[in-house]
Design an enzyme around this catalytic site. Sequence first.
Site, short mmCIF file in Angstrom:
data_model
loop_
_atom_site.label_atom_id
_atom_site.label_comp_id
_atom_site.label_asym_id
_atom_site.label_seq_id
_atom_site.Cartn_x
_atom_site.Cartn_y
_atom_site.Cartn_z
N TYR A 90 55.71 25.29 36.23
CA TYR A 90 54.97 26.23 37.09
C TYR A 90 53.86 25.49 37.82
O TYR A 90 53.40 24.44 37.38
CB TYR A 90 54.35 27.34 36.24
CG TYR A 90 55.35 28.36 35.76
CD1 TYR A 90 55.72 29.42 36.57
CD2 TYR A 90 55.93 28.26 34.51
CE1 TYR A 90 56.64 30.37 36.14
CE2 TYR A 90 56.85 29.20 34.07
CZ TYR A 90 57.20 30.25 34.89
OH TYR A 90 58.10 31.19 34.48
N HIS A 231 61.69 42.18 36.48
CA HIS A 231 62.47 41.84 37.68
C HIS A 231 63.65 42.78 37.92
O HIS A 231 64.15 42.85 39.04
CB HIS A 231 62.97 40.40 37.60
CG HIS A 231 61.89 39.38 37.74
ND1 HIS A 231 61.37 38.72 36.65
CD2 HIS A 231 61.22 38.93 38.82
CE1 HIS A 231 60.43 37.88 37.06
NE2 HIS A 231 60.31 37.99 38.36
N HIS A 257 63.77 34.30 33.30
CA HIS A 257 63.26 34.99 34.48
C HIS A 257 62.30 36.12 34.10
O HIS A 257 61.16 36.13 34.54
CB HIS A 257 64.40 35.50 35.35
CG HIS A 257 63.98 35.82 36.76
ND1 HIS A 257 63.16 35.00 37.50
CD2 HIS A 257 64.30 36.88 37.57
CE1 HIS A 257 62.98 35.52 38.70
NE2 HIS A 257 63.65 36.66 38.77
N HIS A 259 59.76 37.55 31.62
CA HIS A 259 58.94 36.87 30.61
C HIS A 259 58.85 37.74 29.35
O HIS A 259 57.80 38.30 29.03
CB HIS A 259 57.55 36.58 31.17
CG HIS A 259 57.59 35.65 32.34
ND1 HIS A 259 56.45 35.26 33.01
CD2 HIS A 259 58.62 35.02 32.94
CE1 HIS A 259 56.79 34.43 33.99
NE2 HIS A 259 58.11 34.28 33.98
#
Length: 344
Positions: A90, A231, A257, A259
């Site tokens: 990240y 998501h 994807h 978390h």
Amino acid sequence: MTWCLNQSMLSPVISTIIVLCLLSIHSSIAENLPRFQHRLKAQQTSLNFLVVGDWGRKGNYNQSFVAHQMGIVGENLNIDFVISTGDNFYEDGLEGVDDPAFYDSFVNIYIAPSLQKIWYAVLGNHDYRGDVEAQLSPILRQKDGRWVCLRSFILDAEIVEFFFVDTNPFVEKYFTDPEELEKHTYDWRGVLPRESYIAELLKEVDSALVQSKAKWKIVVGHHTIKTAGHHGNTQELEELLIPILKSNKVDAYINGHDHCLEHIIDKESGIQFLTSGGGSKAWRGDVKPWDEEELKLYHDGQGFMSVQITETNADIVFYDVFGKVLHTWRITKEFKSHAYIQFA
């Protein structure tokens, strides 16, 4: 082409040659997917591995705590390898092969002796926001012999085959959404033209699944297919990838994807959808309603997953950031041996 990677690390020179060959192979997706082989030891009855995703934050957001617990579980299970479901670094991947984040987020975090095994990694959307070729470079394997990251590939572990799929090019918004493109820059080298890349990848994955003789078939990607998390379902994968998973009787799809930690069993196909994306920053707090018959676990927090597979059973365990067992599940298959019929 098959490469066998066992617990002993290859020399930097050999590693470089191998990975260069693999990179030249997968640069053209039209050729067969690169294939690795993990051989079980003599008398070994189960394949044991950990799964973690969405982790690379230089030890922050409890990444170091998750890594510590992974080390403990990894030792107890005597794991064979680790699977990463992407978003390895990240916020925007690596800047290059010399980016210190490779050490700060990987080498110097997963230091437990039990984690000094091969890490098989796919790319996440955050990885594509940096120099994506850096994560695929043989130079990183020279720096740490555990690191194996390709776009899409196969891992043959005898009783189970893993099909690692690059799910990023499937997501339309990364290419066309004005707001997304204003906020982020993606490195699509090796992917464009997108339509032909996706078509050929689907063809290769389907062909490999059809030809597989493994007792268990597991597909690994970064993006969610079925999830109650932040998501939501990835529509493109529902339309394009799920039919292939169903027709080839895939046992499980493992992703990151979102978390969180999550276990959904599709009522129609029986496919296990397993999310392990709690490697660092978590707790989104926006869980969507889901059929209780399908949703076996939703943990809106950090943690990881372990899997033990034999010829007849797959035992799945989810752990939180403190190593507490949150959920266990066993999938059982009938052992099919040769039958001999004697006629009078």
